[in-house]
Design a protein around this motif. Structure first.
Motif, PDB file in Angstrom:
ATOM      1  N   ASP A  61       0.830  -1.203   0.000  1.00  0.00           N
ATOM      2  CA  ASP A  61       0.000   0.000   0.000  1.00  0.00           C
ATOM      3  C   ASP A  61       0.867   1.256   0.000  1.00  0.00           C
ATOM      4  OD1 ASP A  61       0.884  -0.653   2.565  1.00  0.00           O
ATOM      5  OD2 ASP A  61      -0.797   0.372   3.539  1.00  0.00           O
ATOM      6  N   GLN A  62       2.003   1.198   0.720  1.00  0.00           N
ATOM      7  CA  GLN A  62       2.897   2.346   0.730  1.00  0.00           C
ATOM      8  C   GLN A  62       3.581   2.546  -0.621  1.00  0.00           C
ATOM      9  OE1 GLN A  62       1.508   3.763   3.341  1.00  0.00           O
ATOM     10  NE2 GLN A  62       3.495   4.724   3.657  1.00  0.00           N
ATOM     11  N   LEU A  63       3.947   1.438  -1.231  1.00  0.00           N
ATOM     12  CA  LEU A  63       4.543   1.525  -2.562  1.00  0.00           C
ATOM     13  C   LEU A  63       3.565   2.145  -3.554  1.00  0.00           C
ATOM     14  CD1 LEU A  63       6.806   0.888  -4.564  1.00  0.00           C
ATOM     15  CD2 LEU A  63       5.820  -1.402  -4.829  1.00  0.00           C
ATOM     16  N   LYS A  64       2.313   1.722  -3.482  1.00  0.00           N
ATOM     17  CA  LYS A  64       1.300   2.265  -4.387  1.00  0.00           C
ATOM     18  C   LYS A  64       1.078   3.753  -4.146  1.00  0.00           C
ATOM     19  CE  LYS A  64      -1.192  -2.128  -4.918  1.00  0.00           C
ATOM     20  NZ  LYS A  64      -2.423  -2.883  -4.565  1.00  0.00           N
ATOM     21  N   ARG A  65       1.079   4.163  -2.862  1.00  0.00           N
ATOM     22  CA  ARG A  65       0.901   5.585  -2.565  1.00  0.00           C
ATOM     23  C   ARG A  65       2.066   6.409  -3.106  1.00  0.00           C
ATOM     24  NH1 ARG A  65      -1.457   3.918   2.534  1.00  0.00           N
ATOM     25  NH2 ARG A  65      -3.605   4.634   2.663  1.00  0.00           N
ATOM     26  N   LEU A  66       3.288   5.905  -2.889  1.00  0.00           N
ATOM     27  CA  LEU A  66       4.457   6.616  -3.397  1.00  0.00           C
ATOM     28  C   LEU A  66       4.387   6.784  -4.912  1.00  0.00           C
ATOM     29  CD1 LEU A  66       7.307   4.987  -1.259  1.00  0.00           C
ATOM     30  CD2 LEU A  66       6.682   7.406  -1.269  1.00  0.00           C
ATOM     31  N   LEU A  67       4.022   5.715  -5.597  1.00  0.00           N
ATOM     32  CA  LEU A  67       3.952   5.777  -7.058  1.00  0.00           C
ATOM     33  C   LEU A  67       2.781   6.637  -7.526  1.00  0.00           C
ATOM     34  CD1 LEU A  67       4.801   2.076  -7.992  1.00  0.00           C
ATOM     35  CD2 LEU A  67       6.277   4.095  -8.180  1.00  0.00           C
ATOM     36  N   ALA A  68       1.658   6.570  -6.795  1.00  0.00           N
ATOM     37  CA  ALA A  68       0.481   7.351  -7.190  1.00  0.00           C
ATOM     38  C   ALA A  68       0.751   8.848  -7.108  1.00  0.00           C
ATOM     39  CB  ALA A  68      -0.715   6.989  -6.303  1.00  0.00           C
ATOM     40  N   ILE A  69       1.583   9.249  -6.134  1.00  0.00           N
ATOM     41  CA  ILE A  69       1.956  10.661  -6.016  1.00  0.00           C
ATOM     42  C   ILE A  69       3.170  10.960  -6.884  1.00  0.00           C
ATOM     43  CG2 ILE A  69       2.742  12.469  -4.442  1.00  0.00           C
ATOM     44  CD1 ILE A  69       1.330  10.904  -2.179  1.00  0.00           C
ATOM     45  N   GLY A  70       4.175  10.084  -6.812  1.00  0.00           N
ATOM     46  CA  GLY A  70       5.459  10.360  -7.430  1.00  0.00           C
ATOM     47  C   GLY A  70       5.483  10.309  -8.937  1.00  0.00           C
ATOM     48  N   VAL A  71       4.786   9.340  -9.534  1.00  0.00           N
ATOM     49  CA  VAL A  71       4.851   9.210 -10.994  1.00  0.00           C
ATOM     50  C   VAL A  71       4.267  10.439 -11.700  1.00  0.00           C
ATOM     51  CG1 VAL A  71       4.020   7.889 -12.977  1.00  0.00           C
ATOM     52  CG2 VAL A  71       4.973   6.699 -10.993  1.00  0.00           C
ATOM     53  N   PRO A  72       3.083  10.895 -11.326  1.00  0.00           N
ATOM     54  CA  PRO A  72       2.578  12.115 -11.982  1.00  0.00           C
ATOM     55  C   PRO A  72       3.425  13.352 -11.677  1.00  0.00           C
ATOM     56  CG  PRO A  72       0.784  10.908 -10.957  1.00  0.00           C
ATOM     57  CD  PRO A  72       2.050  10.307 -10.444  1.00  0.00           C
ATOM     58  N   THR A  73       3.851  13.528 -10.400  1.00  0.00           N
ATOM     59  CA  THR A  73       4.648  14.707 -10.071  1.00  0.00           C
ATOM     60  C   THR A  73       6.014  14.641 -10.752  1.00  0.00           C
ATOM     61  OG1 THR A  73       5.420  13.669  -8.020  1.00  0.00           O
ATOM     62  CG2 THR A  73       3.500  15.105  -7.878  1.00  0.00           C
ATOM     63  N   GLY A  74       6.609  13.461 -10.775  1.00  0.00           N
ATOM     64  CA  GLY A  74       7.854  13.305 -11.501  1.00  0.00           C
ATOM     65  C   GLY A  74       7.655  13.462 -12.991  1.00  0.00           C
ATOM     66  N   GLY A  75       6.504  13.014 -13.487  1.00  0.00           N
ATOM     67  CA  GLY A  75       6.205  13.150 -14.905  1.00  0.00           C
ATOM     68  C   GLY A  75       6.147  14.590 -15.342  1.00  0.00           C
ATOM     69  N   GLU A  76       5.662  15.475 -14.456  1.00  0.00           N
ATOM     70  CA  GLU A  76       5.626  16.900 -14.781  1.00  0.00           C
ATOM     71  C   GLU A  76       7.039  17.437 -14.994  1.00  0.00           C
ATOM     72  OE1 GLU A  76       6.133  21.043 -13.989  1.00  0.00           O
ATOM     73  OE2 GLU A  76       6.608  19.529 -12.481  1.00  0.00           O
ATOM     74  N   SER A  77       7.949  17.051 -14.104  1.00  0.00           N
ATOM     75  CA  SER A  77       9.332  17.509 -14.231  1.00  0.00           C
ATOM     76  C   SER A  77      10.036  16.875 -15.416  1.00  0.00           C
ATOM     77  CB  SER A  77      10.101  17.187 -12.940  1.00  0.00           C
ATOM     78  OG  SER A  77       9.568  17.881 -11.840  1.00  0.00           O
ATOM     79  N   VAL A  78       9.793  15.582 -15.635  1.00  0.00           N
ATOM     80  CA  VAL A  78      10.417  14.889 -16.764  1.00  0.00           C
ATOM     81  C   VAL A  78       9.961  15.507 -18.086  1.00  0.00           C
ATOM     82  CG1 VAL A  78      10.488  12.710 -18.045  1.00  0.00           C
ATOM     83  CG2 VAL A  78      10.814  12.709 -15.571  1.00  0.00           C
TER      84      VAL A  78
END
Length: 442
Positions: free
Chosen positions: A226-243
């Motif tokens: 569940d923690q991994l999913k939360r990290l990815l759910a927040i991180g992938v879109p936010t990182g995607g903005e920077s990428v």
């Protein structure tokens, strides 16, 4: 949580960001004194390196937001799980990024159209830098952990140590000293890598002494999916903005590489000074993100709104003043690093266009991080992808190449991109859609 806490938290971040920037830019400046073409080589390599470093920000940003909210909720178990999962993920990402930088530099730089004159040096620099990416991943992850606990001064001190090591290493390895031969651009890369290894070691030891053995394999049994999913759910879109944004910058660099070598060097120097201009806004935005995450976790919507608006005004004021000063002093400041008259002649025009660019970017940095901290994740990446590529990249081709404005056209397109996104982000904030988001819902 008072609004002035953001200013108090932001100054150590500003110093740290300034010093982190100097790790890469010290290489450009010190190599440039010995080999002017080395400036363009490191500039091209840093475009790719900085893009791939954003892979680590996927985890770091998400971890910082989640840990801030869990600390507010006094959920120690979740905090420790997030520490462990985030560090494990970035260790894996660090190995993958190293492989890309070491093995993929040739094809990447051929696609970017890097000048033959600097192609081999560019590849050499990126391969050597790539070998140390796992240590950079560790360093950035622990930095996010300290910031989540609002311990900004600790990471600032480590940045001071890293930069002293890097500059000292550059002096010895670039030019040679005694039995140590002059290595030029390779010496700069080795020095940067060694400084990052030392930084990772120091910050890991400090974290252990400060927080104790909170990072443990026991936190992974059973694995906290569940923690991994939360990290990815927040991180992938936010990182995607920077990428997405940095990917657009690489395309703009590719357009710039069509021009003469002095134009490429002008862009490298302009980016260096632009970094100084927006660093304070970036520091404010990062401090604001931590504060907003705590406030949203506590359900304090009105206080969140007040803090964000104050931070936007402060970021715009400082970025505006600094960019105007850099425009007024463009020629003497550029003259510190280069005597090329073509570069000096172009500098004033670029730094004038830089003023509206930095005003828009100051708004964007604060608003984007604030929206992310509130859980409004999808909107920023949507805006960034559409606007950065359509206006930033498309406008660069139109103004810079088709209309023949050259580097000024590239800078004008980037300024228009930043200003349009600033208007859209402010409209989104005023709609208060962010106030209905909840990151920690099961």
């Amino acid at each position: 949580m008072k609004g002035n806490n953001i200013l108090k938290l932001s100054w150590p971040i500003f110093v740290e960001l300034l010093l982190q920037m100097l790790v890469g830019n010290a290489d450009q400046i010190m190599v440039g004194w010995r080999d002017p073409n080395g400036v363009g080589a490191i500039g091209n390599a840093n475009q790719i390196t900085n893009l791939l470093l954003l892979v680590f920000s996927v985890v770091c940003t998400a971890a910082m937001i989640l840990i801030s909210q869990y600390i507010g909720a006094k959920d120690t178990k979740r905090v420790n799980q997030t520490y462990t999962v985030a560090l494990l993920m970035n260790l894996v990402f660090g190995l993958l990024v190293s492989a890309v930088l070491v093995l993929g530099c040739g094809p990447i730089f051929r696609l970017m159209g890097v000048h033959a004159l600097i192609f081999e040096e560019t590849c050499l620099y990126m391969r050597l830098i790539g070998l140390g990416m796992m240590f950079q991943a560790v360093y950035l992850t622990f930095t996010a952990f300290f910031r989540s606990s609002q311990m900004m001064k600790e990471t600032m001190v480590i940045s001071v140590v890293m930069n002293c090591l890097n500059i000292g290493g550059n002096y010895v390895l670039i030019n040679g000293l005694g039995p140590i031969p002059a290595m030029g651009i390779a010496g700069a890369a080795i020095s940067s890598g060694l400084s990052r290894i030392m930084g990772a070691a120091i910050i890991a030891v400090l974290f252990r002494r400060t927080f104790g053995p909170v990072i443990s394999l026991r936190c992974l049994r059973p694995f906290p999916w569940d923690q991994l999913k939360r990290l990815l759910a927040i991180g992938v879109p936010t990182g995607g903005e920077s990428v997405s944004y940095n990917g657009s910058q690489i395309c703009i660099q590719t357009v710039c590489n069509r021009f003469a070598a002095y134009v490429v060097n002008t862009r490298v120097y302009a980016n260096l000074f632009a970094n100084v201009t927006y660093l304070f806004g970036s520091a404010l935005s990062q401090a604001c993100q931590v504060v907003v995450a705590r406030l949203m976790g506590a359900g304090e919507i009105a206080e969140t709104d007040r803090n964000v608006k104050r931070t936007v005004l402060a970021a715009v004021a400082v970025s505006g003043i600094l960019s105007v000063v850099l425009w007024l002093l463009a020629r003497p400041i550029y003259g510190i690093f280069t005597k090329d008259e073509q570069v000096l002649a172009l500098a004033g025009t670029i730094m004038l266009i830089e003023i509206p660019l930095e005003l828009g970017r100051a708004v964007n940095m604060v608003m984007c991080r604030a929206l992310q901290a509130c859980g409004d994740i999808r909107f920023p990446i949507t805006i960034c992808i559409v606007d950065a590529w359509l206006v930033g990249v498309g406008g660069s081709v139109l103004l810079g190449v088709v209309l023949g404005w050259g580097l000024a056209g590239l800078w004008a397109a980037m300024a228009i991109d930043e200003c349009i996104r600033a208007v859209l982000f402010l409209s989104r904030w005023n709609s208060r859609a962010w106030s209905r988001k909840h990151l920690l819902e099961e």
